[in-house]
Design a protein around this motif. Sequence first.
Motif, PDB file in Angstrom:
ATOM      1  N   SER A 147      46.822  32.093  39.551  1.00  0.00           N
ATOM      2  CA  SER A 147      46.204  33.404  39.821  1.00  0.00           C
ATOM      3  C   SER A 147      44.968  33.243  40.704  1.00  0.00           C
ATOM      4  O   SER A 147      44.744  34.022  41.626  1.00  0.00           O
ATOM      5  CB  SER A 147      45.848  34.136  38.522  1.00  0.00           C
ATOM      6  N   GLU A 193      40.619  38.088  40.242  1.00  0.00           N
ATOM      7  CA  GLU A 193      40.900  37.430  38.956  1.00  0.00           C
ATOM      8  C   GLU A 193      40.629  38.378  37.783  1.00  0.00           C
ATOM      9  O   GLU A 193      41.350  38.360  36.791  1.00  0.00           O
ATOM     10  CB  GLU A 193      40.014  36.183  38.805  1.00  0.00           C
ATOM     11  N   HIS A 197      43.159  38.641  34.927  1.00  0.00           N
ATOM     12  CA  HIS A 197      42.752  37.946  33.691  1.00  0.00           C
ATOM     13  C   HIS A 197      42.037  38.795  32.665  1.00  0.00           C
ATOM     14  O   HIS A 197      41.894  38.358  31.521  1.00  0.00           O
ATOM     15  CB  HIS A 197      41.736  36.846  34.050  1.00  0.00           C
ATOM     16  N   ASP A 204      38.054  29.010  37.685  1.00  0.00           N
ATOM     17  CA  ASP A 204      39.280  28.746  38.460  1.00  0.00           C
ATOM     18  C   ASP A 204      39.113  29.125  39.925  1.00  0.00           C
ATOM     19  O   ASP A 204      39.474  28.353  40.821  1.00  0.00           O
ATOM     20  CB  ASP A 204      40.473  29.517  37.862  1.00  0.00           C
ATOM     21  N   THR A 243      47.372  34.234  30.707  1.00  0.00           N
ATOM     22  CA  THR A 243      45.985  33.861  30.438  1.00  0.00           C
ATOM     23  C   THR A 243      45.208  35.020  29.813  1.00  0.00           C
ATOM     24  O   THR A 243      44.401  34.823  28.896  1.00  0.00           O
ATOM     25  CB  THR A 243      45.331  33.404  31.763  1.00  0.00           C
TER      26      THR A 243
HETATM   27 MG   LIG Z   1      44.911  32.218  35.966  1.00  0.00          MG
END
Ligand SMILES: [Mg+2]
Length: 388
Positions: A147, A193, A197, A204, A243
């Motif tokens: 991602s 993200e 997420h 990340d 996630t």
């Molecule tokens: Mg991810």
Amino acid sequence: MEVRARAPGKIILAGEHAVVHGSAAVAASINLYTHVSLRFHSISDNDHTLKLHLKDMPLEFSWSIERIKEVLQEVGCPFSSTPTTCTPEFIKSIAALVIEQNIPEAKIGLASGVSAFLWLYTCIQGFKPATVVITSELPLGSGLGSSASFCVSLSAALLALSDSASLDFSHQGWSVFGENELELVNKWAFEGEKIIHGKPSGIDNSVSTFGNMIKFKSGSLTRLSSNMPLKMLVTNTKVGRNTKALVAGVSERTLRHPDAMKAVFNAVDLISEELSTIIQSPAPDELSITEKEEKLEELMEMNQGLLQCMGVSHASIETVLRTTLKYKLASKLTGAGGGGCVLTLLPTLLSGTVVDKVIAELESCGFQCLIAGIGGNGVEICFGSCSS
Ligand SMILES: [Mg+2]
Ligand SMILES: Nc1ncnc2c1ncn2[C@@H]1O[C@H](COP(=O)(O)OP(=O)(O)OP(=O)(O)O)[C@@H](O)[C@H]1O
Ligand SMILES: C[C@@](O)(CCO)CC(=O)[O-]
């Protein structure tokens, strides 16, 4: 004008989940990338659509610019020169645009990625007709940061062709952004993200943007210079997970047991700090490489125990741990857990025969193994011809 961007995936050596709650974590980029190509339509194309082609799914989406304007302008104009968080109103409108594309049920997990795409595209480029093609060498939803590398490569391509970028279009081959542009790519990717997420720590997207090895704590990044040749076996259990749900599960456990979880997060913080010190300690050192590796193995095992306390392990992960332990090798999950990938440290003196045996045994369980190249470049862009 066409631009290409590529951004690496990552492994987390210590500290996943705890990093969302303020502990330190250590991550490194790996040599598997998400690739994005972006081309604006010219007047002669007479094509007034925004197209997204997820080549390896394979899926193609297309929205007329008029439709995007109609839906999004009801809640405001997303176009912005500074990274902006997608509001719940925009999320709803973007979701309506995604639903219209009828993503097949089996691939519905991609909807959050497509939403992040629409947010980043319209914020950075507004309502320009274009074609965006995406391919990824990373398994999606497996803990290797697919991602984040998706959001980083996309933000990089979009910013490279934005009016504010001052880039040398004649440069041949892959090149890196300057520090300020990298910061901007990273901030935009973090906003993407958030859509995928829910509550990312930012580790990340940061390691995908800057590459190499980093320590990350409370939103701030320290670049690490490793003096150790680190070799990691990555085993993909192929058990799918997401996630967002795993991070939410840890937060719920934290609400139920705040004091116990605080102690768990604190222990992880100390593990990450110690691990980063060992990795950086100068060589030759009073500790031989083997002694350092033994310490890392112990820290990985301790971290894995604490991840079990957080409730993010999985039967498939336990199978990998048991299998590698038979060969006296230490392992831990990497990324969000709940399935996905497991890391196993391969000590420098370990014979190739043992590596082959452990891989064969893991693959006989239906898992997929790879040895990742650790700590390469972060995001890169390319105009014109470039090797892939
Ligand atoms: Mg991810
Ligand atoms: N190449 C891609 N194309 C479209 N969407 C993508 C792509 N890569 C990732 N995504 C989006 O990201 C989601 C997977 O993200 P998720 O955070 O759950 O796993 P991960 O990033 O691979 O692992 P981790 O966060 O543990 O490192 C996909 O379901 C999809 O929505
Ligand atoms: C699980 C997590 O810690 C790492 C996922 O790669 C989530 C995050 O830090 O955003």
